[in-house]
Design a protein around this motif. Structure first.
Motif, PDB file in Angstrom:
ATOM      1  N   VAL A  26     -14.346   0.116  10.684  1.00 35.35           N
ATOM      2  CA  VAL A  26     -13.680  -0.619   9.607  1.00 35.35           C
ATOM      3  C   VAL A  26     -13.298   0.386   8.524  1.00 35.35           C
ATOM      4  O   VAL A  26     -14.154   1.102   7.996  1.00 35.35           O
ATOM      5  N   ILE A  28     -11.769   1.357   4.759  1.00 33.87           N
ATOM      6  CA  ILE A  28     -11.660   0.826   3.403  1.00 33.87           C
ATOM      7  C   ILE A  28     -10.675   1.699   2.634  1.00 33.87           C
ATOM      8  O   ILE A  28     -10.829   2.925   2.588  1.00 33.87           O
ATOM      9  N   ALA A  40      -9.986  -4.068   3.726  1.00 24.82           N
ATOM     10  CA  ALA A  40     -10.775  -3.595   4.868  1.00 24.82           C
ATOM     11  C   ALA A  40      -9.904  -3.766   6.103  1.00 24.82           C
ATOM     12  O   ALA A  40      -9.372  -4.853   6.344  1.00 24.82           O
ATOM     13  N   THR A  42      -9.742  -3.716  10.143  1.00 25.88           N
ATOM     14  CA  THR A  42     -10.459  -3.728  11.408  1.00 25.88           C
ATOM     15  C   THR A  42      -9.470  -3.449  12.533  1.00 25.88           C
ATOM     16  O   THR A  42      -8.286  -3.206  12.288  1.00 25.88           O
ATOM     17  N   LEU A  49     -10.038  -7.675   0.191  1.00 26.50           N
ATOM     18  CA  LEU A  49     -11.429  -7.850  -0.218  1.00 26.50           C
ATOM     19  C   LEU A  49     -11.568  -8.548  -1.565  1.00 26.50           C
ATOM     20  O   LEU A  49     -12.681  -8.760  -2.048  1.00 26.50           O
TER      21      LEU A  49
END
Length: 238
Positions: A26, A28, A40, A42, A49
């Protein structure tokens, strides 16, 4: 083992900020569109967020500055290119990660990214529900903290929402008792108690109504997930 990430209540603009499972890497980073939005990323999606900070680094050559990934012990946190050092804080210690450095998180950890964004990384030992008697035994034997107790009950609630209305009503009752017996000096506490009372009332109405069903639909499950996340944010704090 469950691993996930979410903003803390102090930095998130919304208590409905997503709970991000860490099943694969993941990333950031800050989106470079002038809004300072921190996301975030994936393997499947990019999640807002609910926090903004101009000091969080953006992607460089397609690579996020901060990356979290699952390991056999918990979560690996790596600083690939964050110009501000990452600060990891647990109940035991605090450490900084400069570019190229990494650390492994094996329990609750708060990660400061940029100047004002704080994220919570959590590692859960298992996914099975724990009964009240088993939980009491754990508390008696090892002195489990209220934070760990809250996490177990929140996880039980998530599992129950996939099972039956009867199970959800049972766990909601346990959560209501726990929260009442463990007050927290935080504005979020009153909201959590109110949410529990509202869901309890709705469940009782559903059980008695003409359109009662044995299971909960997707909207109900989303409400249950949000409540579970709020309970964890309330109790699992530094």
């Amino acid at each position: 083992m469950n691993r996930y990430l979410l903003p803390t209540g102090d930095t998130s603009e919304s208590s409905d900020a997503p709970r991000v499972p860490i099943e694969n890497a993941v990333g950031i980073y800050r989106i470079g569109n002038g809004t300072y939005t921190v996301v975030a990323e994936t393997a499947d999606e990019i999640l807002d967020l609910g926090v903004k900070d101009a000091t969080v680094s953006r992607k460089t050559a397609g690579q996020p500055p901060v990356e979290l990934a699952p390991t056999s012990r918990g979560i690996s946190v790596r600083n690939h290119g964050s110009t501000n050092p990452l600060t990891l804080r647990t109940n035991i210690k605090e450490q900084q990660l400069r570019i190229g450095e990494s650390a492994t998180v094996t329990d609750d950890c708060f990660i400061q990214v940029g100047i004002s964004v704080e994220l919570q990384a959590t590692v859960e030992a298992g996914t099975d529900s724990v009964s009240v008697s088993e939980l009491e035994a754990k508390l008696d034997e090892s002195g489990v903290s209220p934070a760990a107790h809250a996490r177990i009950l929140a996880n039980n609630l998530r599992n129950a929402s996939q099972s039956s209305v009867t199970e959800v009503r049972k766990v909601i009752g346990e959560l209501g008792t726990f929260v009442a017996e463990h007050p927290v000096n935080d504005d979020e506490y009153a909201q959590v108690r109110s949410d529990i009372e509202q869901i309890t009332t709705r469940l009782e109405s559903k059980a008695r109504g003409l359109h009662n069903t044995d299971t909960l639909d997707a909207e109900w499950q989303q409400d249950i997930d949000l409540l579970s996340d709020r309970i964890e944010r309330l109790y699992v704090r530094p």
